[in-house]
Scaffold this motif. Structure first.
Motif, PDB file in Angstrom:
ATOM      1  N   LEU A   1       0.820  -1.213   0.000  1.00  0.00           N
ATOM      2  CA  LEU A   1       0.000   0.000   0.000  1.00  0.00           C
ATOM      3  C   LEU A   1       0.850   1.258   0.000  1.00  0.00           C
ATOM      4  O   LEU A   1       0.464   2.287  -0.558  1.00  0.00           O
ATOM      5  N   LYS A   2       2.013   1.197   0.651  1.00  0.00           N
ATOM      6  CA  LYS A   2       2.937   2.337   0.680  1.00  0.00           C
ATOM      7  C   LYS A   2       4.208   1.953  -0.059  1.00  0.00           C
ATOM      8  O   LYS A   2       4.756   0.873   0.159  1.00  0.00           O
ATOM      9  N   GLU A   3       4.698   2.842  -0.915  1.00  0.00           N
ATOM     10  CA  GLU A   3       5.905   2.556  -1.691  1.00  0.00           C
ATOM     11  C   GLU A   3       7.111   2.316  -0.803  1.00  0.00           C
ATOM     12  O   GLU A   3       8.063   1.633  -1.198  1.00  0.00           O
ATOM     13  N   SER A   4       7.094   2.871   0.395  1.00  0.00           N
ATOM     14  CA  SER A   4       8.244   2.742   1.287  1.00  0.00           C
ATOM     15  C   SER A   4       8.278   1.415   2.037  1.00  0.00           C
ATOM     16  O   SER A   4       9.271   1.093   2.690  1.00  0.00           O
ATOM     17  N   ASP A   5       7.191   0.637   1.971  1.00  0.00           N
ATOM     18  CA  ASP A   5       7.105  -0.602   2.741  1.00  0.00           C
ATOM     19  C   ASP A   5       7.529  -1.816   1.912  1.00  0.00           C
ATOM     20  O   ASP A   5       7.381  -1.827   0.691  1.00  0.00           O
ATOM     21  N   TRP A   6       8.035  -2.808   2.591  1.00  0.00           N
ATOM     22  CA  TRP A   6       8.214  -4.129   2.007  1.00  0.00           C
ATOM     23  C   TRP A   6       8.237  -5.129   3.149  1.00  0.00           C
ATOM     24  O   TRP A   6       8.171  -4.751   4.321  1.00  0.00           O
ATOM     25  N   CYS A   7       8.285  -6.388   2.828  1.00  0.00           N
ATOM     26  CA  CYS A   7       8.196  -7.418   3.856  1.00  0.00           C
ATOM     27  C   CYS A   7       9.282  -8.458   3.617  1.00  0.00           C
ATOM     28  O   CYS A   7       9.386  -9.004   2.520  1.00  0.00           O
ATOM     29  N   HIS A   8      10.093  -8.713   4.640  1.00  0.00           N
ATOM     30  CA  HIS A   8      11.112  -9.741   4.516  1.00  0.00           C
ATOM     31  C   HIS A   8      11.310 -10.434   5.854  1.00  0.00           C
ATOM     32  O   HIS A   8      10.893  -9.933   6.903  1.00  0.00           O
TER      33      HIS A   8
END
Length: 403
Positions: free
Chosen positions: A246-253
């Motif tokens: 939803l936010k360009e600054s987010d990711w999941c690892h």
């Protein structure tokens, strides 16, 4: 979880060194260590690989494993890392796989991880003949039976035929089909094709680098598959479009502790890198027609951040069936029932009670109970016989997951 494979990993180090020295046809040295000159030589290759795959990424998709120097650097540094990552991810499978296909295998870290985790028949497939030669040499050194096949997806080659309990792709998908917005569809199509070769109750495991770009790209492929009805076995419990996008600054690892071998530590130091923990993005997908896993009762969240400590409080980002939210508790609310909240690790799955909406998520207090449902690297257990599974109504695609 690290203790479960630390001895296995240590046994591989002298094998990797022996096969590397045999391939070079020069030099002797300690069985379990590299000489200072070897560390300097290999460290330079590790540095070149790291820069080429994580910074400018000019090596992504290139035939770097056909370069003996870079292949040697991969074997002695990235092989143990990928092996350890795979053992962590394999710990979340619902069933022990018997027949495994490792695509884009290189010299086989995921293939041998599967064998050490109990697989009986493993096929390693790659486009690099030198990498497959090293994989066969490692198999001979270890006394393992490993089949190898050539597979070049850049030439639209079909994967090896057959049906498998597990198909793995380790750090491969991000190197296929170039870069940009147009890569999601062909990557998803490839995974759909592979899922037709996964047996009932089997899985497709995709591991990718933990970079923002590669992690978000994997999540976009995930959303395509979820939109077409595929179930995710791990790590996701949210059934809609990934809220991390939803936010360009987010990711999941994911991030895991690991028993780092001495040779990896020395090479990291020589290359100016840090590998104190394992970082990766991963996805375990079920074949078409199989439901998402049934989850035990309770409000469940997987911890998807490091501890975000503040003055007088502890905070994490959690992601569960209701979406990606902040979870916070003040130190003054610490009790015996919620003590575990202050000692969580990224990847742990918890059940919480008595929360109140606050900010971007929920606040816990002295009434709250925090229970570990699954530690990082272990699968979420199904409902116990005496409890009913939690409701499994799917979340509408594109819905806002936050309360």
């Amino acid at each position: 979880m690290a203790d479960a494979y630390s001895r296995d990993l240590e046994r591989w180090i002298p094998r990797l060194i022996a096969v590397w020295r045999q391939a070079r046809r020069k030099g002797d040295g300690p069985e379990t260590r590299l000489t200072p000159q070897e560390i300097k030589e290999v460290g330079a290759g590790v540095k070149q690989l790291s820069h080429g795959l994580t910074r400018e990424r000019q090596l992504a998709g290139a035939k770097y494993m056909d370069d003996p120097r870079l292949l040697g650097a991969y074997l002695l540094f990235y092989w143990p890392v990928s092996y350890a990552q795979a053992r962590q991810a394999l710990g979340e499978l619902p069933n022990r796989p018997r027949q495994v296909l490792d695509l884009g295998s290189g010299p086989g870290p995921l293939a041998f991880a599967a064998l050490d985790a109990g697989a009986a028949e493993v096929t390693a497939a790659d486009r690099s003949k030198p990498a497959l030669t090293l994989a066969r040499a490692l198999a001979a050194e270890a006394g393992e039976a490993l089949a190898t096949r050539e597979w070049d997806p850049t030439r639209k080659a079909a994967p090896p035929e057959g049906q498998f309990d597990l198909i793995t792709m380790g750090h491969v998908l991000n190197e296929l089909y170039g870069t940009g917005d147009g890569v999601t569809a062909p990557r998803a199509a490839l995974l759909e094709q592979l899922l037709t070769q996964v047996k009932k109750n089997g899985s497709l495991l995709v591991m990718e680098p933990a970079l923002r770009e590669t992690s978000r790209a994997l999540l976009k492929v995930r959303d395509v598959l979820v939109g077409k009805g595929y179930g995710v076995r791990a790590p996701c419990m949210f059934r809609g479009n990934c809220p991390a996008l939803l936010k360009e600054s987010d990711w999941c690892h994911a991030e895991r502790s690991w028993p780092m071998p001495r040779v990896v530590e020395e090479l990291a130091r020589a290359a100016g890198l840090h590998k104190e923990s394992l970082k990766m993005s991963y996805l375990v997908v079920a074949p078409k027609g199989e439901a998402w896993p049934e989850l035990p009762r309770g409000r469940l969240f997987r911890i998807v951040s490091e501890p975000l400590e503040g003055k007088g409080r502890q905070r994490y980002i959690g992601c569960g069936p209701e979406g990606r939210v902040g979870l916070a508790m003040q130190d003054k609310h610490r009790t015996e029932k919620n003590e575990r909240f202050f000692k969580l690790h990224r990847g742990d799955v918890i059940a919480v009670t008595e929360t109140e909406p606050k900010g971007d998520g929920f606040a816990l207090d002295d009434r709250s109970e925090v229970r570990i449902v699954a530690q990082a690297g272990r699968g979420v257990p199904p409902p116990s016989p005496e409890e009913e599974p939690r409701p499994t109504a799917p979340t509408p695609q594109g819905s806002d997951p936050l309360p």
